[in-house]
Structure formats: structure tokens, C-alpha cells
Enzyme design. Structure first.
Site, PDB file in Angstrom:
ATOM      1  N   LYS A   1      15.811 -25.418 -21.819  1.00  0.00           N
ATOM      2  CA  LYS A   1      17.055 -25.628 -22.570  1.00  0.00           C
ATOM      3  C   LYS A   1      17.759 -26.854 -22.043  1.00  0.00           C
ATOM      4  O   LYS A   1      17.548 -27.171 -20.872  1.00  0.00           O
ATOM      5  CB  LYS A   1      17.981 -24.401 -22.494  1.00  0.00           C
ATOM      6  CG  LYS A   1      18.220 -23.800 -21.100  1.00  0.00           C
ATOM      7  CD  LYS A   1      18.691 -24.638 -19.966  1.00  0.00           C
ATOM      8  CE  LYS A   1      20.033 -25.291 -20.019  1.00  0.00           C
ATOM      9  NZ  LYS A   1      20.335 -26.070 -18.752  1.00  0.00           N
TER      10      LYS A   1
ATOM     11  N   TYR B   1      24.948 -21.773 -21.861  1.00  0.00           N
ATOM     12  CA  TYR B   1      24.701 -20.356 -21.540  1.00  0.00           C
ATOM     13  C   TYR B   1      25.768 -19.469 -22.182  1.00  0.00           C
ATOM     14  O   TYR B   1      25.471 -18.390 -22.689  1.00  0.00           O
ATOM     15  CB  TYR B   1      24.684 -20.135 -20.022  1.00  0.00           C
ATOM     16  CG  TYR B   1      23.434 -20.648 -19.359  1.00  0.00           C
ATOM     17  CD1 TYR B   1      22.349 -19.817 -19.128  1.00  0.00           C
ATOM     18  CD2 TYR B   1      23.340 -21.969 -18.959  1.00  0.00           C
ATOM     19  CE1 TYR B   1      21.199 -20.288 -18.524  1.00  0.00           C
ATOM     20  CE2 TYR B   1      22.195 -22.459 -18.356  1.00  0.00           C
ATOM     21  CZ  TYR B   1      21.124 -21.613 -18.144  1.00  0.00           C
ATOM     22  OH  TYR B   1      19.978 -22.090 -17.557  1.00  0.00           O
TER      23      TYR B   1
HETATM   24  P1  NAD Z   1      15.110 -32.707 -12.251  1.00  0.00           P
HETATM   25  O1  NAD Z   1      16.139 -33.740 -12.020  1.00  0.00           O
HETATM   26  O2  NAD Z   1      14.785 -31.833 -11.091  1.00  0.00           O
HETATM   27  O3  NAD Z   1      13.820 -33.424 -12.854  1.00  0.00           O
HETATM   28  C1  NAD Z   1      12.721 -32.767 -13.448  1.00  0.00           C
HETATM   29  C2  NAD Z   1      11.528 -33.689 -13.488  1.00  0.00           C
HETATM   30  O4  NAD Z   1      11.790 -34.811 -14.331  1.00  0.00           O
HETATM   31  C3  NAD Z   1      11.125 -34.266 -12.140  1.00  0.00           C
HETATM   32  O5  NAD Z   1       9.717 -34.240 -12.087  1.00  0.00           O
HETATM   33  C4  NAD Z   1      11.625 -35.667 -12.187  1.00  0.00           C
HETATM   34  O6  NAD Z   1      10.815 -36.546 -11.414  1.00  0.00           O
HETATM   35  C5  NAD Z   1      11.473 -36.010 -13.648  1.00  0.00           C
HETATM   36  N1  NAD Z   1      12.444 -37.030 -14.051  1.00  0.00           N
HETATM   37  C6  NAD Z   1      13.726 -37.122 -13.656  1.00  0.00           C
HETATM   38  N2  NAD Z   1      14.327 -38.194 -14.253  1.00  0.00           N
HETATM   39  C7  NAD Z   1      13.362 -38.779 -15.016  1.00  0.00           C
HETATM   40  C8  NAD Z   1      13.359 -39.888 -15.877  1.00  0.00           C
HETATM   41  N3  NAD Z   1      14.448 -40.632 -16.078  1.00  0.00           N
HETATM   42  N4  NAD Z   1      12.186 -40.191 -16.502  1.00  0.00           N
HETATM   43  C9  NAD Z   1      11.089 -39.427 -16.328  1.00  0.00           C
HETATM   44  N5  NAD Z   1      11.046 -38.345 -15.530  1.00  0.00           N
HETATM   45  C10 NAD Z   1      12.167 -38.023 -14.886  1.00  0.00           C
HETATM   46  O7  NAD Z   1      15.619 -31.818 -13.460  1.00  0.00           O
HETATM   47  P2  NAD Z   1      15.726 -30.245 -13.593  1.00  0.00           P
HETATM   48  O8  NAD Z   1      16.998 -29.788 -12.975  1.00  0.00           O
HETATM   49  O9  NAD Z   1      14.440 -29.587 -13.200  1.00  0.00           O
HETATM   50  O10 NAD Z   1      15.925 -30.125 -15.187  1.00  0.00           O
HETATM   51  C11 NAD Z   1      14.832 -30.306 -16.060  1.00  0.00           C
HETATM   52  C12 NAD Z   1      15.081 -29.471 -17.318  1.00  0.00           C
HETATM   53  O11 NAD Z   1      15.193 -28.101 -16.942  1.00  0.00           O
HETATM   54  C13 NAD Z   1      16.380 -29.825 -18.034  1.00  0.00           C
HETATM   55  O12 NAD Z   1      16.179 -29.738 -19.414  1.00  0.00           O
HETATM   56  C14 NAD Z   1      17.359 -28.740 -17.584  1.00  0.00           C
HETATM   57  O13 NAD Z   1      18.358 -28.462 -18.532  1.00  0.00           O
HETATM   58  C15 NAD Z   1      16.429 -27.559 -17.379  1.00  0.00           C
HETATM   59  N6  NAD Z   1      16.904 -26.610 -16.371  1.00  0.00           N
HETATM   60  C16 NAD Z   1      16.918 -25.305 -16.692  1.00  0.00           C
HETATM   61  C17 NAD Z   1      17.336 -24.366 -15.777  1.00  0.00           C
HETATM   62  C18 NAD Z   1      17.319 -22.899 -16.130  1.00  0.00           C
HETATM   63  O14 NAD Z   1      17.900 -22.095 -15.423  1.00  0.00           O
HETATM   64  N7  NAD Z   1      16.617 -22.521 -17.186  1.00  0.00           N
HETATM   65  C19 NAD Z   1      17.744 -24.758 -14.502  1.00  0.00           C
HETATM   66  C20 NAD Z   1      17.685 -26.129 -14.180  1.00  0.00           C
HETATM   67  C21 NAD Z   1      17.252 -27.041 -15.129  1.00  0.00           C
END
Ligand code: NAD
Length: 368
Positions: free
Chosen positions: A114, A199
Site C-alpha cells: 500500500k 490505514y
Molecule cells: P524503503 O525505503 O525501505 O525501500 C524499499 C526498497 O526500495 C529498498 O530496496 C530500496 O533500496 C529501494 N528504493 C528506495 N528508494 C528507491 C528509489 N528512488 N529508486 C529505486 N529503488 C529505491 O521503503 P519501505 O519502507 O520498505 O516501503 C516500501 C513500500 O512498502 C512502500 O510502498 C510503503 O508504503 C510500504 N510499506 C508498507 C508497510 C506495511 O505495514 N504494510 C510498512 C512499511 C512500508
């Protein structure tokens, strides 16, 4: 780095769904890889990352080989991997559509984090791409797979609180890094609203099973704070649901971590506090008989999601939170931004059909 479990999985991989996880950020490392290990029907078969070294270190720790690690450029090589039936997109929001479309073209089912896209149009394109390719698409709304949120929904819809009148929900946290992708409009599609406020929107829609008919919002974007050059700091919003039910929400990147949901009916109320963390959810119900806190079995929300989507793939079902459910939240959030911009109430065309955007297959709750 998550710990490797001591015991082998009771089911062979050939009877589970193999996932390629795209993006090894904190969520993947701390939650998703461990959750797949405890899923009854899923496993991680491949990792896709820009950081090959990190991917290889994870692969070694989880009995994958270096050949199971792909760079973004090598993504299409997954087409030849019959053991990879599904792709889990865990990337910044602006990249969801590109990777869902590329996965769908390869005939892979898609679980997408999401918010599904950047806005309703973007999310509709994601749904259309999966429909065209005849692959399943699930929006990863972990809170629709918990026994606590289902108990709240059952209390609301089963009449335990009497006629429901009002809801409120808060989801706030402090973001300190002005350089994070979450603070860039082009990467995130907005500030706290699509990240954490979603959420509140999602769970208010879920417990009622209906869609808002109008929305109203105001937002604050402080001048001079480098964190909020592109996105808002806080949003206060109201959703008007059928039958005169009103719901208010508060979301912010500037206020201490708080996650709550409250529902007020004519004969009782419920409070979830906290309502949205990965574990430790608390539900309190107050009705004519008094106040009580039901207890629930231990479970992992991400394992629940893997179990559900893999069951849909193995048994031919439709996910409870398909792409359309992701679109529905974007429709509301787009209207909230429009309201904040214009200062006006924004009416929505809402279907009166119950659970209009959800799939027919309800999740199996733990302990049932
Ligand atoms: P993050 O910042 O930890 O990055 C995730 C991945 O994307 C990493 O591998 C990173 O290297 C890569 N990345 C970061 N910036 C980039 C860019 N500009 N170009 C290409 N790759 C890039 O992010 P996250 O917190 O894991 O969030 C990722 C997704 O998950 C988002 O859509 C977020 O909303 C979602 N999320 C959901 C939950 C949940 O509880 N369901 C929790 C956290 C995040």
C-alpha cells in the site's frame, strides 16, 4: 538481518507458492522474509534489489543461491523461473505501477504494498494491467487480515453497538529525514495521508463495509521546514458515510506515534488503541453488559497476508483486498486533497453495494 529458523518447513516448496520480493528495505528484511518462513503455503524463491551485495548476503542467510538474486535490470529473467509464481512489490510508491506491469506481463501474480499507486488513475492502470494479463492482484492491507479488526467489524455490522453514528481514527508518526523518498511528492504521491493516514481511511471503510458519499479535509504544510518542502505535515479529514455516519481522521508526520480507531453507536462503543502496529493490537468493547477486552491467538499479520494470497493462487480464489480495494482508498484520498485545496466538501459517487471493492474470499483468521 533476520535469523535463519532451525527447523525445515513441513511442506516441500513444490506445494507452496514461490515469491520474488522486489526491494529489500526494512519491511522486507525485518517482517516479510521472516513471515514467509512461517507461512503455511509460501516461500521466498528470489530477491530483486539494486544492491547486489545486500541481496547475496540475504540469499546466503536463507538457503537461496546467488543466482536467486536479480537486479532491477534483470527482472524479466524471472519469466523463466517456474518456481516464482508471484511477485511482491515493496518499493517506493512511484515504482509500484512499473513493477506491477512488468510482473503481470511475465504472467506472475502480484502482491503490492500500500498505497497501490500514486493516485486513483495510476491505481486503475495497475488493476487494468493485471486484468489484461489475467493475473491475480492483491493490495497488501495487513489490517484486513487480523482477528482484532474483524472482531471490530463484526461488532459494528452485527449490531452490538446499536446504530453506528461516529468514528474517529488517528495515525501519526514523526519523520525526521528530509531526504527520505517519503518526503518527495514524485516518489510518494503525498505525505502522511497515503503512507499512514491510509490505514484510518481503509479501516473505517472496512468496519462499515460501505464507501463515503462525501469528504472534507484541511492540511498543514509548514514553511521553512525542509521535511515539508514537497509534502504536507498533517491532514485533518472527515468522511461522510451512508446513513449520516460521520468519520474523522488525523494523520501527521510531526506528531508522536499514535494509532487509534474508535466507533460510537447508540448502544455502545469500541476502541482500538493501538489500532495499526504490526503486533500488540488492543480492542476494547463497551456495551450494555459493560467493558471488556477480548483476547486473540498469537499470529503474524504478514504471514496472514502470504497465507491468504497463496491460498487464492493455489485454489483459484480472488483476494479479499484486490486491486479495486487499493483504488477505492485512492479515490477517497484524491478527493481529500481536492477538498484541502479548494476548501470545499467533495461529493463522491459511492456504490451502495456492501464491500463493493473487496473480493469474495474472506481471509481465514488464526485459531479458526
Ligand atoms: P524503503 O525505503 O525501505 O525501500 C524499499 C526498497 O526500495 C529498498 O530496496 C530500496 O533500496 C529501494 N528504493 C528506495 N528508494 C528507491 C528509489 N528512488 N529508486 C529505486 N529503488 C529505491 O521503503 P519501505 O519502507 O520498505 O516501503 C516500501 C513500500 O512498502 C512502500 O510502498 C510503503 O508504503 C510500504 N510499506 C508498507 C508497510 C506495511 O505495514 N504494510 C510498512 C512499511 C512500508
Amino acid at each position: 538481518m533476520p535469523q535463519k529458523p532451525d527447523l525445515p518447513h513441513p511442506k516441500p516448496e513444490s506445494r507452496r507458492v514461490g515469491y520474488a520480493i522486489v526491494g529489500i528495505g526494512k519491511l522486507t528484511a525485518d517482517e516479510l522474509i521472516p513471515a514467509a518462513r512461517t507461512s503455511e503455503n509460501s516461500y521466498v524463491a528470489a530477491l530483486v534489489t539494486s544492491e547486489e551485495d545486500k541481496g547475496e548476503a540475504f540469499a546466503r542467510a536463507f538457503d537461496l543461491s546467488d543466482r536467486d538474486v536479480y537486479t532491477y535490470d534483470q527482472f524479466e529473467e524471472l519469466a523463466d523461473r517456474e518456481d516464482v509464481q508471484a511477485v511482491y512489490i515493496v518499493l517506493p510508491n512511484s515504482l509500484h505501477r512499473e513493477y506491477v506491469e512488468r510482473a503481470a506481463k511475465m504472467g506472475k501474480h502480484v502482491l503490492c504494498e500500500k498505497p497501490l499507486g500514486m493516485n486513483a488513475d495510476d491505481a486503475r492502470q495497475i488493476v487494468a494491467a493485471c486484468k489484461k494479463a489475467r493475473v491475480k492482484l492483491m493490495t497488501a492491507y495487513r489490517c484486513q487480515y487480523t482477528p482484532e479488526h474483524w472482531a471490530a467489524r463484526d461488532a459494528v455490522q452485527g449490531g452490538r453497538l446499536g446504530k453506528v453514528k461516529l468514528l474517529d481514527s488517528i495515525h501519526t508518526q514523526v519523520e525526521t529525514d528530509a531526504t527520505a523518498w517519503r518526503m518527495k511528492q514524485d516518489l510518494a504521491g503525498g505525505g502522511p495521508l497515503p503512507d499512514v493516514g491510509i490505514y484510518s481511511v481503509n479501516i473505517m471503510r472496512f468496519v462499515l463495509g460501505t464507501e463515503p458519499e462525501w469528504v472534507f479535509a484541511a492540511l498543514h504544510q509548514p514553511k521553512g521546514d525542509p521535511r515539508f518542502r514537497e509534502v504536507e505535515e498533517s491532514v485533518a479529514f472527515t468522511l461522510g458515510f451512508p446513513g449520516g455516519i460521520m468519520a474523522t481522521g488525523l494523520t501527521s508526520y510531526g506528531a508522536a506515534k499514535t494509532t487509534t480507531l474508535r466507533v460510537l453507536g447508540e448502544d455502545g462503543s469500541l476502541l482500538m488503541d493501538p489500532a495499526f502496529p504490526y503486533d500488540g493490537l488492543k480492542l476494547q468493547l463497551t456495551d450494555e453488559a459493560g467493558t471488556h477486552q477480548p483476547s486473540f491467538p498469537e499470529y503474524d499479520q504478514f504471514t496472514q497476508e502470504f497465507n491468504h494470497f497463496s491460498r487464492c493462487i493455489l485454489e483459484g480464489g480472488t483476494p479479499w483486498t484486490p486491486g479495486e480495494e487499493g483504488v477505492a482508498d485512492h479515490v477517497v484520498m484524491d478527493a481529500l486533497y481536492e477538498s484541502a485545496r479548494t476548501g470545499k466538501v467533495v461529493p463522491l459517487k459511492s456504490s451502495r453495494k456492501k464491500d463493493a471493492s473487496r473480493g469474495p474470499d474472506k481471509p481465514q483468521l488464526p485459531g479458526k
